[in-house]
Design a protein around this motif. Structure first.
Motif, PDB file in Angstrom:
ATOM      1  N   LEU A 111       0.795  -1.229   0.000  1.00  0.00           N
ATOM      2  CA  LEU A 111       0.000   0.000   0.000  1.00  0.00           C
ATOM      3  C   LEU A 111       0.829   1.282   0.000  1.00  0.00           C
ATOM      4  O   LEU A 111       0.298   2.341  -0.298  1.00  0.00           O
ATOM      5  CB  LEU A 111      -0.933   0.026   1.220  1.00  0.00           C
ATOM      6  N   VAL A 112       2.093   1.193   0.375  1.00  0.00           N
ATOM      7  CA  VAL A 112       2.934   2.386   0.493  1.00  0.00           C
ATOM      8  C   VAL A 112       4.224   2.195  -0.296  1.00  0.00           C
ATOM      9  O   VAL A 112       4.880   1.161  -0.189  1.00  0.00           O
ATOM     10  CB  VAL A 112       3.263   2.686   1.978  1.00  0.00           C
ATOM     11  N   HIS A 113       4.554   3.214  -1.091  1.00  0.00           N
ATOM     12  CA  HIS A 113       5.826   3.265  -1.813  1.00  0.00           C
ATOM     13  C   HIS A 113       6.597   4.476  -1.296  1.00  0.00           C
ATOM     14  O   HIS A 113       6.038   5.569  -1.192  1.00  0.00           O
ATOM     15  CB  HIS A 113       5.619   3.434  -3.315  1.00  0.00           C
ATOM     16  N   LEU A 114       7.875   4.296  -1.013  1.00  0.00           N
ATOM     17  CA  LEU A 114       8.742   5.377  -0.557  1.00  0.00           C
ATOM     18  C   LEU A 114       9.859   5.554  -1.588  1.00  0.00           C
ATOM     19  O   LEU A 114      10.537   4.584  -1.940  1.00  0.00           O
ATOM     20  CB  LEU A 114       9.319   5.053   0.821  1.00  0.00           C
ATOM     21  N   LEU A 129      17.478  17.171  -2.850  1.00  0.00           N
ATOM     22  CA  LEU A 129      17.244  15.771  -2.508  1.00  0.00           C
ATOM     23  C   LEU A 129      15.858  15.709  -1.881  1.00  0.00           C
ATOM     24  O   LEU A 129      15.575  16.409  -0.906  1.00  0.00           O
ATOM     25  CB  LEU A 129      18.298  15.255  -1.530  1.00  0.00           C
ATOM     26  N   CYS A 130      15.001  14.884  -2.463  1.00  0.00           N
ATOM     27  CA  CYS A 130      13.604  14.808  -2.024  1.00  0.00           C
ATOM     28  C   CYS A 130      13.256  13.383  -1.624  1.00  0.00           C
ATOM     29  O   CYS A 130      13.873  12.426  -2.081  1.00  0.00           O
ATOM     30  CB  CYS A 130      12.674  15.255  -3.148  1.00  0.00           C
ATOM     31  N   LYS A 131      12.236  13.289  -0.787  1.00  0.00           N
ATOM     32  CA  LYS A 131      11.689  11.997  -0.382  1.00  0.00           C
ATOM     33  C   LYS A 131      10.178  12.084  -0.551  1.00  0.00           C
ATOM     34  O   LYS A 131       9.562  13.052  -0.109  1.00  0.00           O
ATOM     35  CB  LYS A 131      12.057  11.690   1.068  1.00  0.00           C
ATOM     36  N   LEU A 132       9.603  11.095  -1.213  1.00  0.00           N
ATOM     37  CA  LEU A 132       8.173  11.074  -1.509  1.00  0.00           C
ATOM     38  C   LEU A 132       7.558   9.775  -1.012  1.00  0.00           C
ATOM     39  O   LEU A 132       8.095   8.698  -1.270  1.00  0.00           O
ATOM     40  CB  LEU A 132       7.942  11.195  -3.020  1.00  0.00           C
TER      41      LEU A 132
END
Length: 141
Positions: A111-114, A129-132
């Motif tokens: 259900l979750v993608h990082l 630098l990003c985190k989604l």
């Protein structure tokens, strides 16, 4: 994962028509089994008032690439993706040229993608630098 690279890139670029991605001139340029890459020109249309790349345009690029990357890992007939959290560290400014965003998966759950999205310039200098975090939802039909 086996796929036709050109077909995937073409599909993603077609999805961008009449969207913010088209407005920002974001173009998907490379894809592999564990990454997706796009580019965006840096010009006055994405500047903030000081003549530098706007952080919001950078974050829009990151979210566009990370969200599209999640689409590669879902059942598009029955599921859809939504970004639920994004963070960005802007480490260098940029006035002109191009930036390139590469999304690489950190975690692929049901259900979750990082995703980690590195944004660099044409000299491979880190810009942001990003985190989604994306959530996978049932497609409402």
């Amino acid at each position: 994962m086996s796929f036709d690279k050109e077909k995937v890139l073409n599909q993603f670029n077609l999805m961008c028509q009449n969207t913010l991605m088209q407005t920002l001139k974001i173009e998907f340029i490379d894809v592999g089994p564990d990454f997706l890459k796009a580019k965006m020109p840096v010009n006055p249309s994405v500047h903030q008032p000081m003549g530098l790349l706007h952080g919001g345009a950078t974050v829009a690029l990151a979210e566009s690439v990370g969200s599209a990357a999640s689409i590669m890992f879902i059942d598009r007939e029955n599921e859809e993706v939504r970004g639920i959290e994004i963070s960005a560290n802007h480490v260098k400014s940029k006035r002109s040229g191009e930036v390139f965003a590469t999304a690489k998966m950190i975690h692929k759950g049901r259900l979750v993608h990082l995703w980690e999205i590195k944004i660099v310039d044409e000299n491979d200098t880190m810009i942001s630098l990003c985190k989604l975090t994306n959530i996978v939802l049932p497609l409402k039909k």
